[in-house]
Design an enzyme around this catalytic site. Sequence first.
Site, PDB file in Angstrom:
ATOM      1  CG  ASP A  33     -13.677   0.870  -5.571  1.00 16.03           C
ATOM      2  OD1 ASP A  33     -12.586   1.232  -5.096  1.00 16.03           O
ATOM      3  OD2 ASP A  33     -13.819   0.466  -6.741  1.00 16.03           O
TER       4      ASP A  33
ATOM      5  CG  ASP B   2      -8.749   2.036  -3.877  1.00 18.79           C
ATOM      6  OD1 ASP B   2      -8.348   0.893  -3.590  1.00 18.79           O
ATOM      7  OD2 ASP B   2      -9.080   2.371  -5.026  1.00 18.79           O
ATOM      8  CD  GLU B   3     -10.933  -2.797  -4.047  1.00 23.12           C
ATOM      9  OE1 GLU B   3     -12.096  -3.167  -4.294  1.00 23.12           O
ATOM     10  OE2 GLU B   3      -9.973  -3.011  -4.812  1.00 23.12           O
TER      11      GLU B   3
END
Length: 377
Positions: A28, A122-123
Site C-alpha cells: 500500500d 496505489d495498492e
Amino acid sequence: MTEDIQSNLPPVKSGDDEHGLRKIIHVDMDAFFASVEQRDYPELRGKPVAVGGSGGRGVVAAASYEARKFGVRSAMPSVTAKRLCPDLIFVRHRFDAYREASRQIREIFHHFTPHVEPLSLDEAYLDVTDDIRGIGSATRIADLIRLRIKQETNLTASAGVSYNKFIAKLASDQNKPDGVCVIKPGQGAAFVAALPVRRFHGVGPKGAEKMKRLGIEIGADLASKNIDFMRANFGSFADYLYRAARGIDLRPVRANRIRKSVGGERTYSEDISSGAALRDALDTIVDIVWERIERSGSAGRTVTLKMKFNDFTQITRAKSLVQNVPSKDIFSSTGHELLEELLPLPLPIRLMGLTLSNLDRGDQEERAPDTAQLSLL
C-alpha cells in the site's frame, strides 16, 4: 490456524497450492496522490498538502502525513479540512502522474511474481509463494519491493506480509508510513482478536453500529459468536465474518478476472441535499471512475447511478445506450441526466456511486476489482 477451527471449516486452498498456506504481501503506497505531488514539487515537501478542490463544496481526495497530523482525512469536506489545518495547501489532482507512478510500481511487482492483483492505483496483493527469484523469504521480498519503489519512483510504500489476503491487508496498515508488518500463520487469530471490527474489510459505520448493539466491538467479540448467531444476524456476510474473526481467508490472489462492471462509490462525512452540491459530488466521482475505465480499457453501454439516503434506504437508476459510452463527456452527461430525474431528493444522501456495466466481453483481462469503495477519496 488452530486444529479445532480446521475441523469446522473447509481446508485452505489458494492458487495452485492445495497442501499449505500461501505467502501473501499487500503493498500500500503511503499517501499516494499527495506524495506524488510532494515528490514532483519540492516546495510542498514537509508541508500539509491536500489533493482536491479548495472551494466551498470541494472534497479532500488525499492528504499528506503532515496534514493528517491535524486530523485531515480523505473524503473530508475541504472547508472542514481548512478549519482543522489553516495552513493546508490544496493542489488539483493530476491523474496522468499518478497513473505513470502506478505503472512503474506494478512493473516492480511483476519482477517478483506474476500473481499480482491490483486493488487501485496505489495498492495490490501479491502471491509470492512460488518465490520465482529464489529470495527465500516473503518478508525479504517485501523489503526488496519497497526498496526498489523508493529507488525508482522516490515514493514510499508500506507492506503487510502474511498467509492470506485479509491478514496481509490489515498488517500493511500497522506500521505506516514506510513500514512492514509480518503476521505468521500461528499469529493471525490473536492479531485479529485485538482489532476493532470497523477495520474488517466490508464493515462500514452502519455495520459497526449494529455489531456494537450486539456487544461486538473487537475481533475477539466476533470470534466468540457461533455460526448460527452470525447467520441469524448477518445473513450472507456471516461466513466471511466468522472466518475473518479467526484469521482465515480462503480467497486466492487473482491476477486476471472477468470484469462485470467498473465504478465506485463514496460515503460522505456530512449529508448532501442541495442540487448544486449533488452535481459537484457527481463530477468528482465521474473523474475517478472514468480514470478507472481508461486504465482498464473497459467499454460498456450501461451507466448506473446509486444513492443511499441518510435513513439508509437506497435507490439506483440506470440508462443503457445503443452503443458503448464513447467518451468521458457522455459518461458524465448520462450520470447527470439520471441525477436530474431524481431531483429534488426526498432526503439528504450519505452515499453516491456511479458504475459502467454491460461491458464488452472482449475485456477479459481484469486487473482490479473496481466496484469497491473509492479508497483514494
